[in-house]
Design a protein around this motif. Structure first.
Motif, PDB file in Angstrom:
ATOM      1  N   GLY A  37       0.814  -1.203   0.000  1.00  0.00           N
ATOM      2  CA  GLY A  37       0.000   0.000   0.000  1.00  0.00           C
ATOM      3  C   GLY A  37       0.848   1.253   0.000  1.00  0.00           C
ATOM      4  O   GLY A  37       2.029   1.225  -0.353  1.00  0.00           O
ATOM      5  N   LYS A  38       0.251   2.351   0.410  1.00  0.00           N
ATOM      6  CA  LYS A  38       0.876   3.670   0.340  1.00  0.00           C
ATOM      7  C   LYS A  38       1.444   4.085   1.701  1.00  0.00           C
ATOM      8  O   LYS A  38       0.751   4.020   2.713  1.00  0.00           O
ATOM      9  CB  LYS A  38      -0.161   4.684  -0.119  1.00  0.00           C
ATOM     10  N   TYR A  39       2.707   4.532   1.695  1.00  0.00           N
ATOM     11  CA  TYR A  39       3.409   4.990   2.889  1.00  0.00           C
ATOM     12  C   TYR A  39       3.734   6.475   2.749  1.00  0.00           C
ATOM     13  O   TYR A  39       4.316   6.887   1.750  1.00  0.00           O
ATOM     14  CB  TYR A  39       4.722   4.206   3.079  1.00  0.00           C
ATOM     15  N   SER A  60       5.336  10.338  -0.780  1.00  0.00           N
ATOM     16  CA  SER A  60       4.932   9.006  -0.372  1.00  0.00           C
ATOM     17  C   SER A  60       5.433   7.992  -1.390  1.00  0.00           C
ATOM     18  O   SER A  60       5.891   8.346  -2.468  1.00  0.00           O
ATOM     19  CB  SER A  60       3.407   8.932  -0.242  1.00  0.00           C
ATOM     20  N   PHE A  61       5.344   6.733  -1.002  1.00  0.00           N
ATOM     21  CA  PHE A  61       5.684   5.653  -1.923  1.00  0.00           C
ATOM     22  C   PHE A  61       4.708   4.511  -1.713  1.00  0.00           C
ATOM     23  O   PHE A  61       4.062   4.414  -0.671  1.00  0.00           O
ATOM     24  CB  PHE A  61       7.144   5.191  -1.749  1.00  0.00           C
ATOM     25  N   THR A  62       4.590   3.664  -2.727  1.00  0.00           N
ATOM     26  CA  THR A  62       3.733   2.486  -2.622  1.00  0.00           C
ATOM     27  C   THR A  62       4.592   1.236  -2.744  1.00  0.00           C
ATOM     28  O   THR A  62       5.578   1.212  -3.484  1.00  0.00           O
ATOM     29  CB  THR A  62       2.653   2.454  -3.711  1.00  0.00           C
ATOM     30  N   LEU A  63       4.220   0.218  -1.993  1.00  0.00           N
ATOM     31  CA  LEU A  63       4.824  -1.109  -2.110  1.00  0.00           C
ATOM     32  C   LEU A  63       3.785  -2.023  -2.737  1.00  0.00           C
ATOM     33  O   LEU A  63       2.651  -2.088  -2.259  1.00  0.00           O
ATOM     34  CB  LEU A  63       5.211  -1.665  -0.736  1.00  0.00           C
ATOM     35  N   ASN A 111       4.494  -1.497  10.298  1.00  0.00           N
ATOM     36  CA  ASN A 111       4.412  -0.735   9.043  1.00  0.00           C
ATOM     37  C   ASN A 111       4.906   0.704   9.181  1.00  0.00           C
ATOM     38  O   ASN A 111       4.384   1.620   8.541  1.00  0.00           O
ATOM     39  CB  ASN A 111       2.993  -0.776   8.471  1.00  0.00           C
ATOM     40  N   ARG A 112       5.914   0.922  10.035  1.00  0.00           N
ATOM     41  CA  ARG A 112       6.597   2.223  10.157  1.00  0.00           C
ATOM     42  C   ARG A 112       8.092   1.956  10.043  1.00  0.00           C
ATOM     43  O   ARG A 112       8.609   1.006  10.629  1.00  0.00           O
ATOM     44  CB  ARG A 112       6.268   2.912  11.471  1.00  0.00           C
ATOM     45  N   THR A 126      11.033   9.382   8.222  1.00  0.00           N
ATOM     46  CA  THR A 126      10.152   8.458   8.921  1.00  0.00           C
ATOM     47  C   THR A 126       8.954   8.229   8.016  1.00  0.00           C
ATOM     48  O   THR A 126       8.323   9.189   7.561  1.00  0.00           O
ATOM     49  CB  THR A 126       9.694   9.049  10.268  1.00  0.00           C
ATOM     50  N   CYS A 127       8.661   6.957   7.735  1.00  0.00           N
ATOM     51  CA  CYS A 127       7.583   6.620   6.800  1.00  0.00           C
ATOM     52  C   CYS A 127       6.633   5.622   7.457  1.00  0.00           C
ATOM     53  O   CYS A 127       7.078   4.725   8.175  1.00  0.00           O
ATOM     54  CB  CYS A 127       8.139   6.007   5.526  1.00  0.00           C
ATOM     55  N   GLY A 128       5.338   5.793   7.200  1.00  0.00           N
ATOM     56  CA  GLY A 128       4.341   4.888   7.758  1.00  0.00           C
ATOM     57  C   GLY A 128       3.187   4.679   6.817  1.00  0.00           C
ATOM     58  O   GLY A 128       2.881   5.525   5.973  1.00  0.00           O
ATOM     59  N   LEU A 129       2.546   3.522   6.973  1.00  0.00           N
ATOM     60  CA  LEU A 129       1.393   3.151   6.148  1.00  0.00           C
ATOM     61  C   LEU A 129       0.268   4.155   6.365  1.00  0.00           C
ATOM     62  O   LEU A 129      -0.049   4.510   7.485  1.00  0.00           O
ATOM     63  CB  LEU A 129       0.925   1.742   6.521  1.00  0.00           C
ATOM     64  N   LYS A 130      -0.298   4.639   5.264  1.00  0.00           N
ATOM     65  CA  LYS A 130      -1.415   5.604   5.344  1.00  0.00           C
ATOM     66  C   LYS A 130      -2.727   4.879   5.452  1.00  0.00           C
ATOM     67  O   LYS A 130      -2.917   3.828   4.955  1.00  0.00           O
ATOM     68  CB  LYS A 130      -1.430   6.490   4.098  1.00  0.00           C
TER      69      LYS A 130
END
Length: 130
Positions: A37-39, A60-63, A111-112, A126-130
């Motif tokens: 999903g999107k982070y 943001s980025f998506t996996l 998911n962070r 710092t990135c986390g799932l939206k």
């Protein structure tokens, strides 16, 4: 024991080799695969004059389940691939804006991640799932 992830038909499979009597314990110790999903990502900077932190959005980025990622911080997405290491929980990036970068999981927060990559404008995001 060797461990790797394989993608196919939209599924991710954890494959374990050389599991002896402690194989079940090792499998249980494997880190959870990050959610697809999107982070969203931010950076922070300490401002000594005011004693406060300043936070800035960094896109943001998506996996995706097939091992692809898209960085969405530009007008046109920057595409690459990623690999997940089940023993450490780290994500390694190849190609695209995050080329040769690594996302390290933040303990206690599913998911962070802390994200670093060559040419990064700050020390880490710092990135986390939206």
């Amino acid at each position: 024991m060797n461990m790797f992830l394989r993608w196919g038909s939209g599924l991710c499979v954890l494959v374990l080799f050389g599991m002896g009597s402690s194989g079940a314990a090792l499998a249980a110790a494997a880190k959870a695969m990050p959610a697809f999903g999107k982070y969203g990502c931010t950076s922070s900077r300490y401002k000594a004059a005011s004693g406060t932190y300043e936070y800035a959005p960094r896109g943001s980025f998506t996996l995706a389940a097939d091992g692809a990622y898209d960085y969405l911080g530009f007008d046109k997405p920057s595409k690459g691939s990623y690999r997940f290491d089940g023993s450490t929980g780290k994500i390694s990036f190849r190609g695209g804006y995050f080329d040769k970068g690594e996302a390290t999981p933040i303990e206690g927060h599913a998911n962070r991640f802390y994200l670093v990559f060559p040419g990064m404008p700050e020390s880490r995001w710092t990135c986390g799932l939206k």
